[in-house]
Write a protein that holds these residues in place. Structure first.
Motif, PDB file in Angstrom:
ATOM      1  N   HIS A  98       0.821  -1.232   0.000  1.00 42.76           N
ATOM      2  CA  HIS A  98       0.000   0.000   0.000  1.00 42.76           C
ATOM      3  C   HIS A  98       0.844   1.267   0.000  1.00 42.76           C
ATOM      4  N   VAL A  99       1.797   1.302  -0.899  1.00 46.94           N
ATOM      5  CA  VAL A  99       2.702   2.457  -0.936  1.00 46.94           C
ATOM      6  C   VAL A  99       2.085   3.606  -1.744  1.00 46.94           C
ATOM      7  N   SER A 100       2.023   4.752  -1.119  1.00 42.50           N
ATOM      8  CA  SER A 100       1.617   5.972  -1.832  1.00 42.50           C
ATOM      9  C   SER A 100       2.730   7.004  -1.702  1.00 42.50           C
ATOM     10  N   HIS A 101       2.850   7.834  -2.719  1.00 37.52           N
ATOM     11  CA  HIS A 101       3.822   8.920  -2.623  1.00 37.52           C
ATOM     12  C   HIS A 101       3.189  10.207  -3.142  1.00 37.52           C
ATOM     13  N   VAL A 158      -0.140  13.485  -6.430  1.00 35.01           N
ATOM     14  CA  VAL A 158      -0.106  12.082  -6.015  1.00 35.01           C
ATOM     15  C   VAL A 158       0.599  11.300  -7.121  1.00 35.01           C
ATOM     16  N   ALA A 159       1.824  10.873  -6.864  1.00 30.39           N
ATOM     17  CA  ALA A 159       2.594  10.183  -7.909  1.00 30.39           C
ATOM     18  C   ALA A 159       2.430   8.668  -7.811  1.00 30.39           C
ATOM     19  N   LEU A 160       2.218   8.153  -6.605  1.00 28.36           N
ATOM     20  CA  LEU A 160       1.942   6.726  -6.426  1.00 28.36           C
ATOM     21  C   LEU A 160       0.721   6.609  -5.535  1.00 28.36           C
ATOM     22  N   ASN A 161      -0.172   5.713  -5.949  1.00 28.63           N
ATOM     23  CA  ASN A 161      -1.424   5.606  -5.230  1.00 28.63           C
ATOM     24  C   ASN A 161      -1.702   4.160  -4.849  1.00 28.63           C
ATOM     25  N   ASP A 162      -1.350   3.798  -3.620  1.00 32.92           N
ATOM     26  CA  ASP A 162      -1.672   2.480  -3.075  1.00 32.92           C
ATOM     27  C   ASP A 162      -1.088   1.329  -3.902  1.00 32.92           C
ATOM     28  N   VAL A 163       0.213   1.358  -4.061  1.00 30.03           N
ATOM     29  CA  VAL A 163       0.878   0.307  -4.839  1.00 30.03           C
ATOM     30  C   VAL A 163       1.327  -0.838  -3.921  1.00 30.03           C
ATOM     31  N   SER A 164       0.865  -2.048  -4.238  1.00 26.54           N
ATOM     32  CA  SER A 164       1.335  -3.232  -3.521  1.00 26.54           C
ATOM     33  C   SER A 164       1.919  -4.177  -4.558  1.00 26.54           C
ATOM     34  N   LEU A 209      13.615   7.681  -2.070  1.00 33.19           N
ATOM     35  CA  LEU A 209      12.387   8.415  -1.719  1.00 33.19           C
ATOM     36  C   LEU A 209      11.674   7.624  -0.630  1.00 33.19           C
ATOM     37  N   ARG A 210      11.027   8.343   0.258  1.00 29.79           N
ATOM     38  CA  ARG A 210      10.304   7.681   1.330  1.00 29.79           C
ATOM     39  C   ARG A 210       8.809   7.755   1.035  1.00 29.79           C
ATOM     40  N   ALA A 211       8.134   6.624   1.222  1.00 25.04           N
ATOM     41  CA  ALA A 211       6.698   6.590   0.957  1.00 25.04           C
ATOM     42  C   ALA A 211       5.978   7.555   1.895  1.00 25.04           C
ATOM     43  N   THR A 212       4.960   8.231   1.360  1.00 23.85           N
ATOM     44  CA  THR A 212       4.128   9.087   2.202  1.00 23.85           C
ATOM     45  C   THR A 212       3.307   8.205   3.143  1.00 23.85           C
TER      46      THR A 212
END
Ligand code: ADP
Ligand code: MG
Length: 322
Positions: free
Chosen positions: A45-48, A59-65, A95-98
Motif C-alpha cells: 500500500h505504498v503511496s507517494h 499524487v505520484a503513487l497511489n496504493d501500490v502493492s 524516496l520515502r513513501a508518504t
C-alpha cells in the motif's frame, strides 16, 4: 531473513520438492535464491505525494502493492508521468513513501535504525541518462567511486571495478580513457558498471536505452540479460519500448496514473489487455499487429507472437519452411 514465496498461498510448491532441492545444494537459502523463489522486495500500500499540503501537491503513487522476487527480470512500463521513476526510487530508499510499507528481504526498511546505506548497495539504481553522473578523470576511477565509499580495501575496490567493467563489455584499453571520449552507449555502460561494482542483488534501470542507436540498445539489453541469467541479479527495467519488454522481460508491470494496472508475463498482458493498453497510449509490439493483419488477410497464422523470433517461427510453420 528471506521469506519463501512457496509459503504464500498463491504459489503452489510441495514441501518435499523443497526438501529435495535443499539436499542437493546443501543450503536451502542459496537454492531458493537461485531458483528465484524468495521475495527480495515487498511494497504494501505504498503511496507517494510530492509537495503534500501545498498547491503543487501531486499524487505520484497511489496504493501500490507488489512483490519483486529474487532472480526476476521485470519490465516496468507506463506512460510518462505514470509514476515509474517515483516507484523505483522507493526501492532503494531514496524516496520515502508518504504512506505504506516496504520490506527488503522481509525487513521493514522504515524501521528505526534500518541500515539504509547498505540497502543502497544492495539495490543498485541506474538513473535515466546516468552518463550525466560520470565525473572522474578516467573510466576506471569513475567505476571505483562507489566501492571506495564502502571502505573496502584497494585490492577489493579494483577487482570489483574490473569485474564490473568486464560485465558490461569494456576491456582494459578503456580504463584510463576519459568518460567524455566515449560514445553514448559506452558512457551508459560505464555508468552501469559503476553501480555493478557495488555488487547489487537487485539492479534497477530507468530507461537505460533512451536515446541510443539500435546497436547500442541491443548491446546494453543483452548485457542486462546476462547479468540476470549468469549472475542471478534481479532486474527491474523501466522501458518505453514494448518490443524490448516483450523480448527481455519475464514479467511485465504496467503502471497507470500512479497505480499498477497489470502485472503478468508479457504474453499474457499483451494478449488479454490489448485495448486497455491502447487506451493508455501503450499498445502491443508492432510484430503482434503484423501477425494480426496477416490473419485478417486470410493467412492462417496463429496470432499472439510478441517477438520477431516467435513471428518468424510461426510464419515459417505456415509456409512449411521449418
Ligand atoms: P514516470 O517516470 O512514469 O514518467 P514520474 O514518477 O516521474 O513518472 O512522475 C509521476 C508524477 O509525479 C508526475 O505527475 C510528475 O509530474 C510528478 N513528479 C515527479 N517528480 C516530481 C518531483 N520531484 N516533484 C513534484 N512532482 C514530481
Ligand atoms: Mg521516469
Amino acid at each position: 531473513m528471506h521469506v519463501p514465496v512457496s509459503e504464500r498461498s498463491d504459489m503452489k510448491m510441495s514441501a518435499c520438492s523443497r526438501c529435495r532441492m535443499t539436499k542437493r545444494v546443501g543450503s536451502r537459502e542459496k537454492t531458493a535464491r537461485q531458483k528465484g523463489r524468495y521475495m527480495a522486495i515487498r511494497l504494501e500500500h505504498v503511496s507517494h505525494i510530492y509537495n503534500e499540503g501545498t498547491p503543487m501537491e501531486r499524487v505520484a503513487l497511489n496504493d501500490v502493492s507488489l512483490e519483486i522476487n529474487d532472480g526476476e527480470f521485470i519490465g516496468l512500463v507506463g506512460h510518462t508521468g505514470s509514476g515509474k521513476s517515483t516507484l523505483i526510487q522507493h526501492l532503494d530508499g531514496l524516496l520515502r513513501a508518504t504512506s505504506g510499507k516496504i520490506y527488503y528481504n522481509d525487513e521493514d526498511i522504515y524501521r528505526e535504525h534500518y541500515p539504509m546505506r547498505e540497502l543502497r548497495g544492495k539495490v543498485g539504481l541506474v538513473f535515466q541518462y546516468p552518463e550525466h553522473q560520470l565525473f572522474e578523470a578516467d573510466i576506471f576511477t569513475d567505476v571505483c567511486f562507489g566501492p571506495k565509499n564502502l571502505k573496502l580495501s584497494k585490492e577489493e575496490i579494483e577487482s570489483r571495478a574490473k569485474e564490473a567493467l568486464e560485465a558490461v563489455g569494456m576491456d582494459e584499453s578503456y580504463y584510463r580513457r576519459s568518460p567524455f571520449e566515449l560514445s553514448g552507449g559506452q558512457k551508459r555502460r560505464v555508468a552501469i558498471a559503476g553501480v555493478l561494482a557495488m555488487k547489487p542483488e537487485v539492479l534497477v534501470l530507468d530507461e537505460p536505452t533512451a536515446g541510443l542507436d539500435p546497436k547500442g540498445r541491443e548491446e546494453i539489453l543483452q548485457e542486462i540479460r546476462s547479468l540476470n541469467e549468469e549472475q542471478g541479479i534481479t532486474i527491474v527495467l523501466v522501458s518505453h519500448s514494448m518490443e524490448d519488454v516483450a523480448r527481455y522481460a519475464k514479467r511485465m508491470i504496467v503502471m497507470n496514473k500512479g497505480s499498477v494496472m497489470f502485472d503478468g508475463t508479457p504474453a499474457e498482458v499483451f494478449a488479454h489487455h490489448r485495448y486497455e493498453l491502447e487506451d493508455i497510449g501503450l499498445g502491443v509490439p508492432q510484430v503482434t499487429r503484423v501477425m494480426e493483419s496477416l490473419e485478417k488477410a486470410g493467412i492462417p497464422v496463429k496470432t499472439g507472437a510478441i517477438t520477431l523470433d516467435e513471428a518468424e517461427t510461426e510464419i515459417a510453420r505456415v509456409f512449411g519452411l521449418n
